[in-house]
Design an enzyme around this catalytic site. Structure first.
Site, PDB file in Angstrom:
ATOM      1  N   ASN A   1      12.130  62.598  35.038  1.00 47.78           N
ATOM      2  CA  ASN A   1      12.936  63.920  35.387  1.00 47.78           C
ATOM      3  C   ASN A   1      14.074  64.000  34.137  1.00 47.78           C
ATOM      4  OD1 ASN A   1      14.646  65.476  36.562  1.00 47.78           O
ATOM      5  ND2 ASN A   1      14.981  64.589  38.461  1.00 47.78           N
TER       6      ASN A   1
ATOM      7  N   LYS B   1      16.061  60.869  33.882  1.00 53.22           N
ATOM      8  CA  LYS B   1      16.065  59.875  35.035  1.00 53.22           C
ATOM      9  C   LYS B   1      14.566  59.375  35.009  1.00 53.22           C
ATOM     10  CE  LYS B   1      19.468  61.941  37.890  1.00 53.22           C
ATOM     11  NZ  LYS B   1      19.741  62.802  39.011  1.00 53.22           N
TER      12      LYS B   1
ATOM     13  N   ARG C   1       8.656  65.818  36.707  1.00 49.49           N
ATOM     14  CA  ARG C   1       9.319  66.837  37.744  1.00 49.49           C
ATOM     15  C   ARG C   1       9.851  68.162  36.666  1.00 49.49           C
ATOM     16  NH1 ARG C   1      15.587  67.680  39.226  1.00 49.49           N
ATOM     17  NH2 ARG C   1      15.395  69.413  40.781  1.00 49.49           N
TER      18      ARG C   1
ATOM     19  N   HIS D   1      14.120  72.327  45.240  1.00 48.18           N
ATOM     20  CA  HIS D   1      14.128  71.192  46.069  1.00 48.18           C
ATOM     21  C   HIS D   1      12.755  71.065  46.631  1.00 48.18           C
ATOM     22  CE1 HIS D   1      18.856  71.303  46.321  1.00 48.18           C
ATOM     23  NE2 HIS D   1      18.314  70.537  45.291  1.00 48.18           N
TER      24      HIS D   1
ATOM     25  N   HIS E   1      18.713  69.652  52.449  1.00 42.27           N
ATOM     26  CA  HIS E   1      18.883  68.760  51.453  1.00 42.27           C
ATOM     27  C   HIS E   1      20.092  69.028  51.041  1.00 42.27           C
ATOM     28  CE1 HIS E   1      17.725  66.695  47.644  1.00 42.27           C
ATOM     29  NE2 HIS E   1      18.831  67.171  47.211  1.00 42.27           N
TER      30      HIS E   1
ATOM     31  N   GLY F   1      22.944  67.657  48.770  1.00 42.44           N
ATOM     32  CA  GLY F   1      23.592  66.863  47.711  1.00 42.44           C
ATOM     33  C   GLY F   1      24.503  67.649  46.767  1.00 42.44           C
ATOM     34  N   ASN F   2      24.385  67.384  45.580  1.00 42.40           N
ATOM     35  CA  ASN F   2      25.098  68.440  44.737  1.00 42.40           C
ATOM     36  C   ASN F   2      24.767  69.497  44.643  1.00 42.40           C
ATOM     37  OD1 ASN F   2      27.497  68.752  43.223  1.00 42.40           O
ATOM     38  ND2 ASN F   2      26.561  67.925  41.114  1.00 42.40           N
ATOM     39  N   GLY F   3      23.525  69.821  44.700  1.00 36.89           N
ATOM     40  CA  GLY F   3      22.825  71.264  45.008  1.00 36.89           C
ATOM     41  C   GLY F   3      22.262  71.131  46.432  1.00 36.89           C
TER      42      GLY F   3
ATOM     43  N   ARG G   1      28.144  75.457  43.058  1.00 37.00           N
ATOM     44  CA  ARG G   1      27.545  76.859  43.272  1.00 37.00           C
ATOM     45  C   ARG G   1      28.166  77.336  44.755  1.00 37.00           C
ATOM     46  NH1 ARG G   1      22.445  74.303  42.390  1.00 37.00           N
ATOM     47  NH2 ARG G   1      21.871  74.112  40.110  1.00 37.00           N
TER      48      ARG G   1
ATOM     49  N   ASP H   1      32.691  66.756  44.732  1.00 34.77           N
ATOM     50  CA  ASP H   1      32.520  65.671  45.202  1.00 34.77           C
ATOM     51  C   ASP H   1      32.904  65.176  46.557  1.00 34.77           C
ATOM     52  OD1 ASP H   1      32.424  62.620  45.754  1.00 34.77           O
ATOM     53  OD2 ASP H   1      31.536  62.435  43.806  1.00 34.77           O
TER      54      ASP H   1
ATOM     55  N   GLY I   1      23.661  64.392  53.048  1.00 38.88           N
ATOM     56  CA  GLY I   1      22.909  64.197  54.225  1.00 38.88           C
ATOM     57  C   GLY I   1      22.757  62.974  54.678  1.00 38.88           C
TER      58      GLY I   1
ATOM     59  N   ASN J   1      24.476  60.283  53.474  1.00 41.21           N
ATOM     60  CA  ASN J   1      25.607  59.054  53.549  1.00 41.21           C
ATOM     61  C   ASN J   1      26.779  59.663  54.417  1.00 41.21           C
ATOM     62  OD1 ASN J   1      24.726  57.012  51.748  1.00 41.21           O
ATOM     63  ND2 ASN J   1      24.256  58.818  50.347  1.00 41.21           N
TER      64      ASN J   1
ATOM     65  N   GLU K   1      11.820  61.914  45.814  1.00 34.58           N
ATOM     66  CA  GLU K   1      10.909  62.788  45.147  1.00 34.58           C
ATOM     67  C   GLU K   1      10.180  62.092  44.115  1.00 34.58           C
ATOM     68  OE1 GLU K   1      15.054  64.650  44.844  1.00 34.58           O
ATOM     69  OE2 GLU K   1      13.879  66.505  44.354  1.00 34.58           O
TER      70      GLU K   1
HETATM   71  P1  ADP Z   1      22.226  65.182  43.187  1.00 32.03           P
HETATM   72  O1  ADP Z   1      22.145  66.579  44.022  1.00 32.03           O
HETATM   73  O2  ADP Z   1      22.970  65.518  41.735  1.00 32.03           O
HETATM   74  O3  ADP Z   1      21.098  64.549  43.021  1.00 32.03           O
HETATM   75  P2  ADP Z   1      23.152  63.443  45.218  1.00 32.03           P
HETATM   76  O4  ADP Z   1      21.846  63.989  46.059  1.00 32.03           O
HETATM   77  O5  ADP Z   1      23.319  62.368  44.601  1.00 32.03           O
HETATM   78  O6  ADP Z   1      23.314  64.643  43.954  1.00 32.03           O
HETATM   79  O7  ADP Z   1      24.556  64.014  46.065  1.00 32.03           O
HETATM   80  C1  ADP Z   1      25.968  63.854  45.408  1.00 32.03           C
HETATM   81  C2  ADP Z   1      26.810  64.266  46.644  1.00 32.03           C
HETATM   82  O8  ADP Z   1      26.622  63.374  47.710  1.00 32.03           O
HETATM   83  C3  ADP Z   1      28.315  64.223  46.190  1.00 32.03           C
HETATM   84  O9  ADP Z   1      28.941  65.308  46.662  1.00 32.03           O
HETATM   85  C4  ADP Z   1      28.767  62.788  46.797  1.00 32.03           C
HETATM   86  O10 ADP Z   1      30.186  62.958  46.838  1.00 32.03           O
HETATM   87  C5  ADP Z   1      28.076  62.864  48.253  1.00 32.03           C
HETATM   88  N1  ADP Z   1      27.979  61.559  48.497  1.00 32.03           N
HETATM   89  C6  ADP Z   1      27.492  60.323  48.368  1.00 32.03           C
HETATM   90  N2  ADP Z   1      27.884  59.515  49.271  1.00 32.03           N
HETATM   91  C7  ADP Z   1      28.653  60.045  49.977  1.00 32.03           C
HETATM   92  C8  ADP Z   1      29.566  59.620  51.280  1.00 32.03           C
HETATM   93  N3  ADP Z   1      29.217  58.193  51.630  1.00 32.03           N
HETATM   94  N4  ADP Z   1      29.928  60.479  52.080  1.00 32.03           N
HETATM   95  C9  ADP Z   1      30.146  61.746  51.834  1.00 32.03           C
HETATM   96  N5  ADP Z   1      29.544  62.116  50.671  1.00 32.03           N
HETATM   97  C10 ADP Z   1      28.704  61.148  49.642  1.00 32.03           C
END
Ligand code: ADP
Length: 415
Positions: A7, A14, A99, A189, A217, A219-221, A250, A292, A343, A345, A396
């Site tokens: 990726n 990665k 990917r 995604h 999904h 995450g960051n995105g 974004r 974050d 989602g 964590n 993925e």
């Molecule tokens: P990417 O989209 O870059 O793959 P990830 O899926 O790893 O990113 O998601 C990153 C996001 O998940 C960040 O905003 C990070 O703060 C958040 N995150 C990770 N662990 C926790 C947690 N325990 N509580 C809240 N947010 C979390």
């Protein structure tokens, strides 16, 4: 078969090495032999490498480009010190799966990479100018290292959404712009949404046709997907990943006229506006602190930071709006599935998204919700919640490895 999954981002690589075959897929016994992340390629790269069952090894090494990064990975994989089971020379790697972010309208299935495929992926660069060139660098690097000796496959982020009907993928712009330039929504995604839908089937016992769910999904995105009868019929990202949910940096959905207004008011160029909505907005832009989510939640709690709270509230509200929209889109759903870093964590965010939706039959159980962190998979709907609530950690790379295997063997995929 040992499959190297790559990726490649603009300055990152990665990878995972996954051992799989048709029997392993059937039994869900694929094995991850190694994985790693190389960041800041082009300068002193930060490297984390991990063999199955071993502690991660961290290092900083100057790496010129993606080819140098791949050489570094392969050198480590085959060295006896790395302890990667079953890999002692390059011939122990049997295929490479990539990917690829954008497949456009034509690349709607995972495929074996040949010159024609490379040309088609290159044609999609105008749709994904940041991502597809980096993905192509990964392909070219692997070709240089392995020659034509081993097969390579491409798995597209967009392909799961190729089942969207025109009323979902068209913008309400003059139709000629779609015909002339393929201006439309593609969604991203896809491999993640497809994976969690597959796991949902395993956990719930539903079959493909019986898969009627909303996947989130986060995450960051971030993106949401409406899955009816197993297929994506709508998703929140559009022609580019900028549309839809509030994300780390974004903006997501935005009145397009805001851009013209800012162009006049702030004298911003198109490049600056593009950077504004993709890199300086979202959680980062609203909070003025960080993209974050973990840090924002800490700021909100420990310092009662008003803008951190606002950013988080905007984030959750947008997800709730999409849940409502997709419940209308599908006339209800059997489950909502959370995945991605947030989602998977953050019980706090999941709880805030799922609160006060009992009108729709969504009722979270706080205790179950709190237990699902750190890669745990499970359900957190309360007894009597008409719509089931799941946390399913995404994977993925596993789907990329499985698709690569099927491409190599010429076996059609079932889902
Ligand atoms: P990417 O989209 O870059 O793959 P990830 O899926 O790893 O990113 O998601 C990153 C996001 O998940 C960040 O905003 C990070 O703060 C958040 N995150 C990770 N662990 C926790 C947690 N325990 N509580 C809240 N947010 C979390």
């Amino acid at each position: 078969m040992n499959i190297l999954v790559l990726n490649c981002g603009s300055s990152s690589l990665k990878f995972q090495v996954i051992a799989t075959d048709l029997e392993a897929i059937e039994r869900d016994e694929d094995r991850m032999l190694a994985r790693g992340v190389l960041e800041r390629i082009g300068t002193e790269a930060l490297i984390t490498l991990r063999a199955e069952g071993r502690a991660p090894v961290r290092d900083a090494v100057p790496l010129r480009d993606h080819r140098a990064a791949l050489d570094h990975v392969l050198h480590w994989l085959v060295s006896p010190d790395s302890g990667v089971p079953g890999i002692s020379s390059l011939s122990d790697i049997h295929a490479v799966g990539h990917r690829i972010v954008h497949g456009g309208e034509r690349l709607t299935r995972s495929l074996l990479i040949d010159d024609a495929a490379i040309e088609q992926i290159a044609e999609c660069i105008e749709l994904a100018p940041l991502h597809n060139p980096a993905n192509l660098k990964g392909i070219q690097s692997a070709r240089q290292v392995f020659g034509s000796g081993i097969p390579q496959a491409a798995v597209f982020d967009t392909s799961f959404h190729s089942t969207m009907p025109p009323e979902s993928f068209l913008y309400a712009l003059p139709y000629q712009l779609y015909v002339r330039h393929r201006v439309r929504r593609y969604g991203f995604h896809g491999t993640s949404h497809r994976y969690v839908a597959y796991r949902y089937r395993q956990l719930s016992g539903h079959d493909y046709e019986g898969t009627n769910i909303i996947t989130l999904h986060l995450g960051n995105g971030c993106s949401a997907c409406a899955i009816r009868k197993g297929a994506s019929i709508d998703t929140s990202m559009g022609m580019t990943p900028a549309e839809g949910l509030v994300m780390g940096t974004r903006s997501g959905d935005l009145d397009p006229s805001v851009l013209e207004f800012l162009h006049h008011k702030e004298g911003m160029s198109f490049d600056e506006l593009d950077s504004l909505i993709n890199k300086r907005s979202g959680l980062l832009g609203v909070s003025g602190l960080t993209n974050d989510m973990r840090d924002l939640l800490a700021e909100e709690k420990e310092h009662e930071d008003r803008r951190a709270r606002l950013a988080v509230e905007l984030f959750c509200l947008r997800v709730r709006k999409y849940i409502g929209a997709y419940l209308a889109r599908m006339n209800g759903a059997d489950a909502v599935v959370f995945t991605g870093g947030i989602g998977e964590n953050s019980p706090d965010i999941r709880g805030r998204i799922a609160a006060d939706l009992d009108f729709f039959g969504i009722q979270p159980d706080e205790e179950r919700n709190r237990e699902l962190v750190g890669g745990r998979e499970g359900e957190f709907g309360a007894e009597g919640s008409r719509i089931r609530l799941f946390v399913i950690p995404t994977n993925e790379e596993l789907l990329i490895a499985r698709d690569t295997l099927r491409c190599v063997l010429g076996v059609p995929r079932r889902w």
